[in-house]
Design an enzyme around this catalytic site. Structure first.
Site, PDB file in Angstrom:
ATOM      1  N   SER A  84      -9.699   1.529   2.716  1.00 28.78           N
ATOM      2  CA  SER A  84      -8.814   2.339   1.910  1.00 28.78           C
ATOM      3  C   SER A  84      -7.753   1.537   1.158  1.00 28.78           C
ATOM      4  O   SER A  84      -7.160   2.034   0.207  1.00 28.78           O
ATOM      5  CB  SER A  84      -8.115   3.372   2.790  1.00 28.78           C
ATOM      6  OG  SER A  84      -7.269   2.732   3.734  1.00 28.78           O
ATOM      7  N   SER A 114      -9.940  -0.983   6.791  1.00 30.95           N
ATOM      8  CA  SER A 114      -9.298  -0.752   5.492  1.00 30.95           C
ATOM      9  C   SER A 114      -8.587  -1.948   4.894  1.00 30.95           C
ATOM     10  O   SER A 114      -8.188  -1.903   3.732  1.00 30.95           O
ATOM     11  CB  SER A 114      -8.312   0.411   5.601  1.00 30.95           C
ATOM     12  OG  SER A 114      -9.006   1.627   5.621  1.00 30.95           O
ATOM     13  N   LYS A 119       0.862  -1.177   0.000  1.00 30.77           N
ATOM     14  CA  LYS A 119       0.000   0.000   0.000  1.00 30.77           C
ATOM     15  C   LYS A 119       0.904   1.234   0.000  1.00 30.77           C
ATOM     16  O   LYS A 119       1.953   1.235   0.666  1.00 30.77           O
ATOM     17  CB  LYS A 119      -0.877  -0.031   1.264  1.00 30.77           C
ATOM     18  CG  LYS A 119      -1.949   1.052   1.325  1.00 30.77           C
ATOM     19  CD  LYS A 119      -2.818   0.847   2.572  1.00 30.77           C
ATOM     20  CE  LYS A 119      -3.941   1.865   2.666  1.00 30.77           C
ATOM     21  NZ  LYS A 119      -4.795   1.625   3.847  1.00 30.77           N
TER      22      LYS A 119
END
Lengths: 496, 512
Positions: free
Chosen positions: A156, A180, A81
């Site tokens: 996310s 997330s 990420k």
């Protein structure tokens, strides 16, 4: 040679590389090729790092050639990420603010995956600074759900989930502050694990809510996730909230759930807003666990309903302060023609941050203001204590609790345009971050109405992560093995 | 403006201090492993943590926690077993994260005190309402409460270029040196218990002596490793309610602290007596013009949005940790003063001066090592007069000079045994400081041994009596004080080598 890795999970790749039936370089190239071919459609990656990947892969092949013992995940392509630092890559947090920010050090979690032999192929899309549940707020454009490119991958860590679901990499890391990791895993039909707070070092992860953030892996199997945890877990002197931990997460993975007690919170599962197909899928998962020998026990989490309210006090407060450092002074976006210091700082932030980031910062600034603080921050901390206590009591009766990961399947872009509506979609995931416990989303088939992936969430007590993975593996075994999304799978591939 | 003495008749000053001390003797910064050194090339002792890079996290310096616990134990504080770090949020580039990590309502050290002995002229700044506790050597004892001592980190150093007097207003750019950013800092806050500028000065001096003795900082007001802000307000004598306070900043010496507070007392009295209002504001002491100027008004109170630092767990101190620190507590200045006064028989005020500076105390004890206690007074005299004067003139310290304790002991011995006169002593000290030679060698070289041989002194006395018939007559007429003049003449005639005590005796005999 045309190579496919979409049907290979991390464990298989590591085994093949170790045995020499495939080279790390071939695997890395296959992953890079898959990204080249598929990412224009999915847009899971913000940055692809072929040089880092090929160098790491070559090092592994060299080590093998020299007869050295290879680390457990040698040759497994991985992507991170884009809120995780990796030297040699930019860390943008999907924000204009950090568009050109080069990592100045490597995050502990990232380094541990590299030390375990993983090959870094790139950085993944996300909601800007991890504020969101759909990856729509990325400055670099949204990521598409591999099951339906009209739909969000969740967020996310949307890029982390979509990259695995579309077969570009078998393993990714994400971060989970309010769901997330678990929610995008659910939307994209992959396994996503949020470890207990303190299990994995946060050093080098750009902070959102420091007391809630936790790093965790995505994979196509619980076993892969357990392998990743073997590398990730443990004390890091640079993060004083990290705990010493040394356990083989794969050891008991296949020991089953015979005699275990699984909690069900009926009031939550049947709450307003939970889609019928989701309820059905969770009931089916519960039956499967019973069939495997577990006993279902009704438990209560009386304060769970207050979790979202507490979260939207605590998380913005921490975010407001964590994001204060982005002022354009030492790094990040800076206007060229600022009149003075105040003008420079305020314009760096006004231009550098997107609307959701500004919304959270303003919320935090307001909630921490004198006179307001006492009315919100303290009660929120009290709620936090009550929820933590709720879970403790529940875990006196059960080994884990089963509930949906999300009240619904992946929604269409722009469908949840109202922020509050978006916030409420985290109703099942948030209370876990509040309590700091572990949780995992496991694919449990597809919606009878939508045909989209549904994730079941299993949650367990703090620092019993290995037991939670064992239960998740048992649940997983009652379904067909997780595949890549249709259109991204290619039977055959490298090992055939 | 009225003089302080006049003001004190009607007004009672209420003073509290906030004292910041950098823990300069530590090796590394508060939350990272960077070297603590402000003198290196700018921005060389920096890392992702102290530069506030995204993703960096703080890891507390345990040695700094030991230092603050030492400070707390030495100032009678309660050491809190659990305290928390907080974030103080404000935007300014000198704090890389745009928040300062400090402590919340509960600090490592809470609720301490120090007693001050206020004597002599200093005591006259306190209005005596009959309730003062008398001191052991006159004056009074001031009991000063300490609210707390908390741990925090220092900010970076900023230099504003192109403006006036280095101010940011009008500057065309600013430079930041983050070497200082993250330096461990302890802030001590007193209760509003101080009642005079002298008390404030004595408190700061005492605090500096204690911190120096603990070895936790170099405590330099000049370089800013010790900084002090004074909060001051006035209230009508006999009333209880606090007046509006002003905060005095930019104090870089004990004298500035005293003079700045005195100025503020007189200024506020004038404002109040003219029916005006004292505004809550920060004022800057300007040494050159000897006045305080408004830095900023506090009409718009800063909101620092304090909240618990989530990256640092609540800090728990174990009983073992606290006891371990306690066992390392050195003898503190007050205890040392009492010991010197008692076991060496030196004056309490001399003992206090020596005990107040750990280097001087160490030097004194080294000089007295293996020596007769009777030598102590003489050693103390050499240290407090000759040595102190020399260091002052040369701008040196005990740590940087080359004079040894043995040399001072040997000089003190020469003086105590009357082998040389005190004026010779000063000469020998000077020569010793310049050449590094031992006192005995200097005395030999210069042939300046004090002559105590009566057969050598008698002829000198005879000749002086002969040469001064007028003074002899005066003495015999009852003016015995004139003997001092005659001793002086004898000393002159003996080129300073004669023993003045023996001259005195011989003169008395011959005139008697």
């Amino acid at each position: 040679m045309s190579a496919y890795i979409e049907d290979l999970d991390a464990a298989l790749i590591a085994k093949a590389v170790k045995e020499g039936s495939i080279s790390a370089l071939e695997v890395a190239q296959a992953s890079l090729d898959a990204i080249d071919k598929r990412d224009p459609q999915i847009h899971a990656f913000i940055q692809v790092t072929p040089e880092l990947a090929l160098k790491a892969a070559q090092d592994i092949d060299n080590a093998r050639a020299q007869g050295k013992e290879l680390p457990p995940l040698a040759g497994v392509p991985i992507a991170f990420k884009d809120n995780m630092h990796l030297i040699g890559s930019r860390t943008t947090c999907a924000s204009h603010m950090l568009e050109n920010y080069e990592s100045v050090f490597t995050a502990t979690a990232v380094q541990r995956m590299l030390d375990a032999g993983c090959v870094p192929v790139g950085k993944l899309n996300m909601d800007e600074f991890a504020f969101g549940s759909s990856t729509e707020s990325s400055y670099f454009g949204h990521t598409c759900n591999p099951y339906d490119i009209e739909r969000v991958p969740g967020g996310s860590s949307g890029g982390s989930a979509a990259a695995v679901a579309s077969g570009m990499v078998p393993l990714t890391l994400g971060s989970d502050t309010g769901g997330s990791i678990r929610q995008p895993a659910s939307f994209c039909g992959v396994v996503g694990f949020k470890p207990t707070y303190g299990m994995v070092s946060r050093y080098g992860i750009v902070a959102f809510g420091s007391s809630l953030d936790q790093v965790g892996p995505f994979g196509r199997s619980v076993h892969d996730v357990a392998l990743a945890m073997n590398a990730l877990a443990g004390r890091d002197e640079r993060d004083c909230t990290s705990q010493p931990w040394n356990i083989d997460f794969t050891a008991d993975l296949n020991s089953g759930v015979e005699g275990m007690k699984i909690g069900i919170v009926s009031s939550l599962n049947n709450a307003e807003g939970v889609e019928a197909e989701v309820v059905d899928a969770i009931n089916k998962a519960a039956q499967n666990l019973t069939a495997a020998g577990a006993e279902l026990v009704e438990v209560e989490l009386p304060h769970a309903a207050a979790a979202i309210a507490a979260y939207y006090v605590l998380a913005p407060c921490e975010a407001f302060s964590n994001l204060a450092r982005f002022d354009g002074v030492r790094y990040g976006h800076r206007p060229n023609d600022a009149r003075d210091l105040a003008d420079m700082t305020s314009r760096a932030r006004a231009e550098g941050f997107g609307p959701e980031v500004k919304r959270r910062i303003m919320l935090g600034a307001h909630l921490l203001a004198s006179g307001v603080y006492d009315k919100y921050y303290y009660p929120a901390q009290q709620v936090r204590a009550l929820i933590t206590e709720d879970y403790k009591k529940a875990y006196e009766q059960v080994d884990a609790i089963l509930m949906p990961t999300s009240p619904h399947t992946a929604f269409k872009f722009g469908e949840l345009s109202n922020p509050t509506q978006m916030y409420l979609s985290d109703m099942f995931t948030i209370s876990l971050n509040i309590a700091g416990n572990a949780g995992i989303s496991v694919p449990v088939g597809f919606g009878s109405a939508s045909g989209l992936p549904i994730g079941a969430q299993l949650i367990g007590p703090a620092f019993q992560d290995h037991k939670l993975l064992r239960i998740a593996a048992s649940l997983e075994a009652s379904y067909e093995a997780t595949q890549c999304a249709p259109g991204f799978t290619k039977k055959g591939g490298l090992l055939s | 403006m009225k003089e302080l003495e006049e003001v004190l008749k009607d007004w009672e000053p209420v003073i509290g201090l906030e004292c910041h001390t950098e823990l300069t003797t530590l090796q590394t910064k508060m939350f990272c492993g960077c070297r603590l050194s402000h003198d290196d090339e700018p921005n060389t002792n920096v890392c992702p943590v102290c530069l506030g890079m995204p993703g960096a996290l703080p890891a507390p310096n345990k040695a700094a926690i030991q230092s603050i616990v030492l400070a707390g134990l030495a100032t009678n504080c309660e050491i809190m077993k659990r305290s928390m770090f907080y974030r103080k949020n404000y935007f300014y580039p000198d704090m890389a994260k745009n928040f300062q990590t400090t402590q919340g309502p509960i600090a490592f050290c809470m609720g301490g005190w120090l007693d001050l002995e206020v004597t002599g002229a200093a005591a006259r700044e306190r209005y005596d309402d009959g309730t003062l506790t008398p001191g052991p050597e006159g004056g009074y004892i001031a009991h000063v409460g300490i609210t707390r001592i908390h741990m925090e980190e220092d900010a970076a150093k900023m230099i504003h270029v192109g403006g006036i007097d280095g101010r940011i207003d009008g500057a065309d750019h600013s430079l930041i040196d983050y070497n200082r950013c993250g330096t461990p800092l302890i802030e001590l806050v007193t209760e509003p218990d101080l009642r005079s500028p002298e008390e404030a000065r004595l408190f700061m001096e005492k605090l500096r002596q204690i911190f120096l003795t603990l070895g936790i900082s170099d405590c330099s007001l000049e370089s800013g490793s010790m900084r002090c802000d004074g909060n001051i307000s006035l209230r009508r004598r006999g009333t209880k309610k606090f007046g509006t306070k002003t905060e005095l900043k930019n104090i870089n010496s004990f004298k500035s602290l005293h003079d700045g507070l005195e100025y503020e007392i007189r200024r506020q009295a004038e404002v109040l007596e003219e029916g005006g209002i004292v505004y809550q504001e920060t004022r800057h002491w300007e040494t050159s013009t000897k006045r305080t100027l408004v830095m900023r008004t506090k009409e718009t109170a800063d909101d620092y949005r304090f909240f618990p630092e989530p990256d640092l767990a609540p800090y728990d101190l174990s009983e073992e940790f606290i006891e371990d620190v306690r066992s390392r507590l050195p003898e503190l200045p007050d205890a040392r003063r009492d010991r010197y006064a008692q076991s060496f028989g030196i004056k309490r005020s001399d003992a206090a001066q020596i005990a107040g500076d750990p280097d001087v105390a160490k030097f004194f004890e080294a000089a007295m090592e293996g020596k007769d206690i009777k030598l102590a007074r003489s050693v103390a005299n050499v240290i407090l007069n000759d040595l102190a004067g020399y260091l002052n003139a040369e701008g040196k310290t005990v740590a940087t000079m080359s004079i040894t304790p043995a040399q001072v002991a040997s000089l003190a011995d020469l003086l105590a045994t009357d082998a040389i006169t005190s004026s010779q002593g000063r000469e020998v000290f000077q020569a010793m400081a310049e050449t590094g030679k031992d006192p005995a060698a200097i005395v030999d070289e210069r042939g300046m041994r004090q002559v105590s041989d009566l057969s050598a002194l008698e002829p000198v006395v005879e000749s002086v009596l002969e040469a001064c018939p007028d003074q002899v007559a005066q003495y015999k007429g009852g003016n015995t004080k004139v003997i001092g003049y005659l001793v002086g003449q004898c000393m002159k005639a003996s080129k300073g080598n004669g023993n003045p005590k023996l001259f005195n005796q011989l003169l008395s005999q011959k005139l008697g």
